[in-house]
Design a protein around this motif. Structure first.
Motif, PDB file in Angstrom:
ATOM      1  N   ASN A 111       0.918  -1.128  -0.010  1.00 56.38           N
ATOM      2  CA  ASN A 111       0.015  -0.124   0.260  1.00 56.38           C
ATOM      3  C   ASN A 111       0.460   1.707   0.094  1.00 56.38           C
ATOM      4  OD1 ASN A 111      -2.955  -0.111   0.223  1.00 56.38           O
ATOM      5  ND2 ASN A 111      -2.940   1.238   1.365  1.00 56.38           N
ATOM      6  N   ILE A 166       0.477   4.002  -2.974  1.00 57.73           N
ATOM      7  CA  ILE A 166       0.703   6.164  -3.209  1.00 57.73           C
ATOM      8  C   ILE A 166       1.853   6.137  -3.463  1.00 57.73           C
ATOM      9  CG2 ILE A 166       0.047   7.120  -0.446  1.00 57.73           C
ATOM     10  CD1 ILE A 166      -1.662   4.405   0.680  1.00 57.73           C
ATOM     11  N   ARG A 215     -10.382   1.664   8.215  1.00 57.37           N
ATOM     12  CA  ARG A 215      -9.226   1.364   8.674  1.00 57.37           C
ATOM     13  C   ARG A 215      -8.621   0.438   7.260  1.00 57.37           C
ATOM     14  NH1 ARG A 215      -8.634   0.285  14.465  1.00 57.37           N
ATOM     15  NH2 ARG A 215      -9.597  -1.559  15.002  1.00 57.37           N
ATOM     16  N   ARG A 253      -7.944  -1.413   2.278  1.00 60.18           N
ATOM     17  CA  ARG A 253      -6.438  -0.813   1.549  1.00 60.18           C
ATOM     18  C   ARG A 253      -6.742   0.022   0.110  1.00 60.18           C
ATOM     19  NH1 ARG A 253      -2.313  -3.225   4.749  1.00 60.18           N
ATOM     20  NH2 ARG A 253      -3.175  -4.677   5.944  1.00 60.18           N
ATOM     21  N   LYS A 259      -7.629   3.057   0.725  1.00 63.32           N
ATOM     22  CA  LYS A 259      -6.423   4.637   0.810  1.00 63.32           C
ATOM     23  C   LYS A 259      -5.756   4.451  -0.426  1.00 63.32           C
ATOM     24  CE  LYS A 259      -5.866   2.971   5.144  1.00 63.32           C
ATOM     25  NZ  LYS A 259      -4.958   1.245   5.943  1.00 63.32           N
ATOM     26  N   TYR A 295      -5.986   8.594  -1.340  1.00 62.43           N
ATOM     27  CA  TYR A 295      -4.573   9.417  -0.209  1.00 62.43           C
ATOM     28  C   TYR A 295      -4.359  10.035  -1.646  1.00 62.43           C
ATOM     29  CZ  TYR A 295      -5.737   7.174   4.377  1.00 62.43           C
ATOM     30  OH  TYR A 295      -6.268   6.883   5.117  1.00 62.43           O
ATOM     31  N   ARG A 352     -10.893  11.198  10.141  1.00 66.22           N
ATOM     32  CA  ARG A 352      -9.159  10.406   9.616  1.00 66.22           C
ATOM     33  C   ARG A 352      -8.180  11.465   8.368  1.00 66.22           C
ATOM     34  NH1 ARG A 352      -8.845   4.777  10.597  1.00 66.22           N
ATOM     35  NH2 ARG A 352      -8.023   4.563   8.689  1.00 66.22           N
ATOM     36  N   MET A 353      -8.620  11.839   8.056  1.00 63.99           N
ATOM     37  CA  MET A 353      -7.979  12.538   6.735  1.00 63.99           C
ATOM     38  C   MET A 353      -7.617  14.019   6.789  1.00 63.99           C
ATOM     39  SD  MET A 353      -8.985  10.441   3.152  1.00 63.99           S
ATOM     40  CE  MET A 353      -7.926  12.039   2.311  1.00 63.99           C
TER      41      MET A 353
END
Lengths: 511, 267
Positions: A160, A164, A290, A293, A296, A300, A385-386
């Motif tokens: 991950n 990213i 959470r 994956r 994200k 992200y 969270r973000m």
């Protein structure tokens, strides 16, 4: 709720829609080839920009297919060779990738055909498809390395992280070339052409230039580099194709230990929720999110990209104007939370997807009194969270640089930013529960709409920031803060009371 | 107050031109195990979905606890426990977290849900693994989690569809006894399964649905006909499926070309 177990619209052709959208995007690329600079440079810029897009497309849309360990279980048990499974996997991804690459390249090919003739057009298409193949093999090679050297949960985390990081790196790289303004662009045109041999996407401009009959030496070397690099990656992957499939099995192992509920989850849960019911939904959404994956991976990088864009724009502005950066920061950093808006559309759009959409059928069986409360809690989780960590960071920096005014600006814009998140969530949620759909890489219209929304918000935010920096007083933060509070309170109520999921399953199988 | 826990009156449902349920009528008293059976496509799942408010009937009515079922009202679901066939549970959660969530969704406090989850899991043999992520569970363990989830809020009526899927022999016996105990304490169980001997063993009453219509309704002892030694045979007789021997031969003939393996070995 309408889970995606319902039948698809028979008229829906997601691949065709994606093809058309990519054709439109390709039109903008075609403009790059009309820059008043040497053809080598314009083709290099075209190939670099295309590489950024292709690689991003692969990492965010097709990595799920490339890294799916279930195929081996399905096919190897039936005596299918691992190498065959690997080839099939590449062909499937390659097919969709090729369709997208061709769509992106067609307008450019047409413009080159008109400008330089059919031979050069063929060179461009060869280079474009070659670039796509190179990007695919490069991604597979990177995945192979990661799969080879890591195991268990650490493997998934590293995978991950690498994905990213690659995406963010490509975003950042992609900003270097387009940041070249006219002066620098023309200046770059006078640089020794052999410099292009150091730029990987530039290698695939080789066939185009070679067939144009200009700069044959440079074009020849670039073409050779393109062919050799792609062939080398192909040979390496071919020899390791079976191993790749074997390594994929590592992704099926999972830790049986649940992750502990951290203090941050407990703190934000107690601060942001107003009832036990909302707190239950908050904790549920937190735990599901959470572990997503793919969420994200898709969100992200877009988040980082937006921040890179804004930073690059400021730098570009600063390069051309005599700017007192400290003064600008002192006045403007408090408006930083508004930057976060540009990624919210993409984040909210991807809340609809999860790796276990069928598990959301749980909400068909339970008394779901306040549908909207589930969505509200999920949006609060997303914020916590973000975005909240960045909001707090902006507030702290704004307070250090701008004192009380800076802090007040940071708080006001954070509230407004949160209100905008609720607006986006309210308008984009539809009748589908969060986490209740399986991501379909072919159907990207929603994601693109979210992206355009981000661009639109960027423009609005820029206006607000400029006005705020120019005014340099309490007026702008007060107005933003008051409007933000009103919008946040009313939107929270609207989400809680106004959202109704369709809880009837539309599934007429198995009577 | 209604005498029946569940009452279906002239229930009708169609999907397009296909009639899925045709004039379905029956009523269920408290403290009964009803075996709701039928061939694939008979309308069993559709019936349950209508009762749960997930589908709207095209005709007739459904009453639960004396009140009409509505797709708009979901409060009555607090008194229902449902185990659907092939349900997914969230892999990322531990069994405790999942059961706590379910309990809270049914209106329980987190503490009560956690305590009860722990007690029930311990009884069925999941006590040592209740804090492990469900992703590491076997199929049978997941099924036990689903069963607990359907019971954790102490519902009055249960709808269980193939609840014994994946369970080992010991777990099957335990779950069967749990069902009987629940029935003895006044709970109503609507049990759907293709495993006829279990249905026969457990059910106080059999309701057999075929092509959207009820073709049998009553205790097995009353439904048993001459020549039907068990529920499986009764099922075959009433659904008009008696050619399974002939079809089996036809099936294998396709594989072997109408000859034995010795004459037609795999190449």
């Amino acid at each position: 709720m309408r889970l995606d177990g319902g039948k698809k619209n028979p008229g829906q052709h997601p691949l065709r829609a994606a093809f058309i959208i990519n054709l439109i995007v390709g039109l903008f690329f075609a403009v790059l080839l009309y820059s008043p600079v040497p053809m080598l440079l314009s083709t290099v810029v075209f190939m670099t920009t295309l590489f950024v897009l292709i690689f991003l497309m692969m990492l965010t849309n097709y990595s799920g297919i490339m890294l799916d360990p279930r195929d081996r279980t399905l096919f190897a048990a039936r005596g299918v060779d691992l190498k065959t499974i690997s080839v099939a996997r590449i062909l499937v991804v390659g097919y969709y990738l090729t369709m997208n690459v061709v769509a992106l390249g067609i307008p450019a090919a047409v413009s080159v055909f008109i400008k330089a003739g059919p031979l050069v057009c063929i060179g461009l298409m060869v280079g474009t498809v070659g670039l796509g193949l190179f990007a695919l093999l490069l991604a597979l090679f990177v995945y192979l390395l990661v799969l080879r050297f890591f195991d268990g949960e650490r493997l998934k985390n590293v995978l991950n992280f690498v994905q990213i990081a690659m995406v963010i790196g490509i975003y950042a790289l992609g900003q270097i070339v387009p940041r070249l303004d006219a002066t620098t662009y023309a200046g770059f045109a006078h640089v020794n052409d052999w410099v292009y041999a150091l730029i990987v996407p530039a290698w695939f401009a080789g066939p185009t230039i070679l067939l144009s009959g200009h700069e044959l030496a440079v074009a020849g070397v670039l073409t050779l580099l393109a062919v050799v690099s792609t062939s080398a990656l192909f040979v390496v992957y071919r020899s390791k194709a079976a191993d790749f499939e074997r390594y994929l099995a590592k992704l099926e192992t999972a830790s049986d230990q649940p992750r502990k509920d951290g203090w941050y989850m407990r703190l934000t849960g107690s601060l942001f929720t107003r009832s036990r019911e909302e707190r239950s939904y908050f904790e549920f959404s937190w735990k599901v999110l959470r572990n997503q994956r793919d969420f994200k991976l898709r969100v992200y990088p877009m988040f980082a990209y937006m921040i890179i864009i804004v930073v690059a724009m400021f730098m570009g502005f600063g390069q051309n104007h005599n700017v007192d950066w400290l003064s600008v920061l002192r006045r403007g950093v408090g408006y930083g939370p508004l930057v976060l808006n540009v990624a919210m559309g993409t984040a909210v759009f991807n809340l609809a997807f999860s790796d276990q959409p069928q598990a959301m059928r749980l909400f068909q069986r339970v008394p779901l009194r306040h549908d909207g409360l589930l969505l509200l809690a999920t949006l609060k989780v997303l914020c916590a969270r973000m975005f909240l960590p960045f909001m707090l960071l902006f507030c702290v920096v704004a307070a250090l640089l701008g004192g009380l005014l800076g802090l007040a600006t940071g708080v006001a814009t954070s509230i407004m930013s949160y209100a905008i998140l609720l607006v986006i969530g309210r308008t984009m949620s539809g009748k589908v529960l969060p986490f209740a759909r399986e991501f379909d890489a072919r159907n990207q219209t929603g994601g693109m709409a979210a992206g355009f929304l981000g661009v639109g918000l960027m423009i609005v935010d820029a206006i607000v920031v400029v006005v705020g920096v120019i005014l340099n007083g309490w007026v702008a933060p007060l107005v933003v803060g008051v409007l933000g509070v009103i919008a946040a309170v009313s939107m929270a109520a609207s989400v809680k009371l106004g959202v109704h999921f369709d809880v009837r399953a539309v599934d007429n199988s198995d009577h | 107050m209604a005498d029946y826990v569940l009452e279906l009156k002239h229930l009708q449902k169609h999907f397009g031109s296909k009639e899925v349920l045709t004039d379905v009528n029956f009523a269920v008293s408290p403290g009964t195990i009803v075996g709701y059976i039928g061939p694939n496509g008979a309308g069993k799942s559709t019936t349950v979905k209508i009762i749960l408010g997930l589908l709207t009937a095209d005709g007739g009515s459904v009453e639960l606890f004396g009140q009409p079922v509505s797709t708009r009202d979901s409060e009555y679901k607090r008194r229902i426990g449902y185990v659907p066939e092939g349900a997914d549970v969230f892999n990322a959660l531990s069994a405790r977290e999942y059961l706590e969530l379910v309990g809270q969704l049914y209106g329980m406090t987190a503490e009560l849900a956690s305590t009860r989850a722990e007690q029930l899991a311990g009884i069925v043999g999941l006590g040592d693994v209740i804090d492990r992520r469900i992703v590491s569970y076997s199929k049978g363990m997941r099924q036990l989690v689903l069963i607990i989830a359907s019971l954790i809020h102490n519902p009055d009526i249960l709808f269980w569809d193939e609840p014994l899927n994946g369970l080992d022999a010991n777990a099957v016996l335990l779950v069967e006894e749990i069902l009987r105990e629940l029935r003895n304490r006044g709970k109503t169980i609507f049990y759907s399964s293709h495993i006829m001997d279990v249905v026969q063993k457990l059910s106080d009453r059999i309701v057999l649905l075929n092509a959207g219509q009820i073709v049998a309704d009553g205790p097995f002892s009353e439904l048993q006909q001459e020549g039907s030694n068990n529920l499986q045979e009764l099922f075959n007789d009433l659904t008009g499926y008696a050619e399974h021997g002939e079809k089996a031969r036809e099936f294998v003939d396709v594989l072997t070309g109408g000859t034995s393996d010795a004459e037609n070995p795999v190449e």
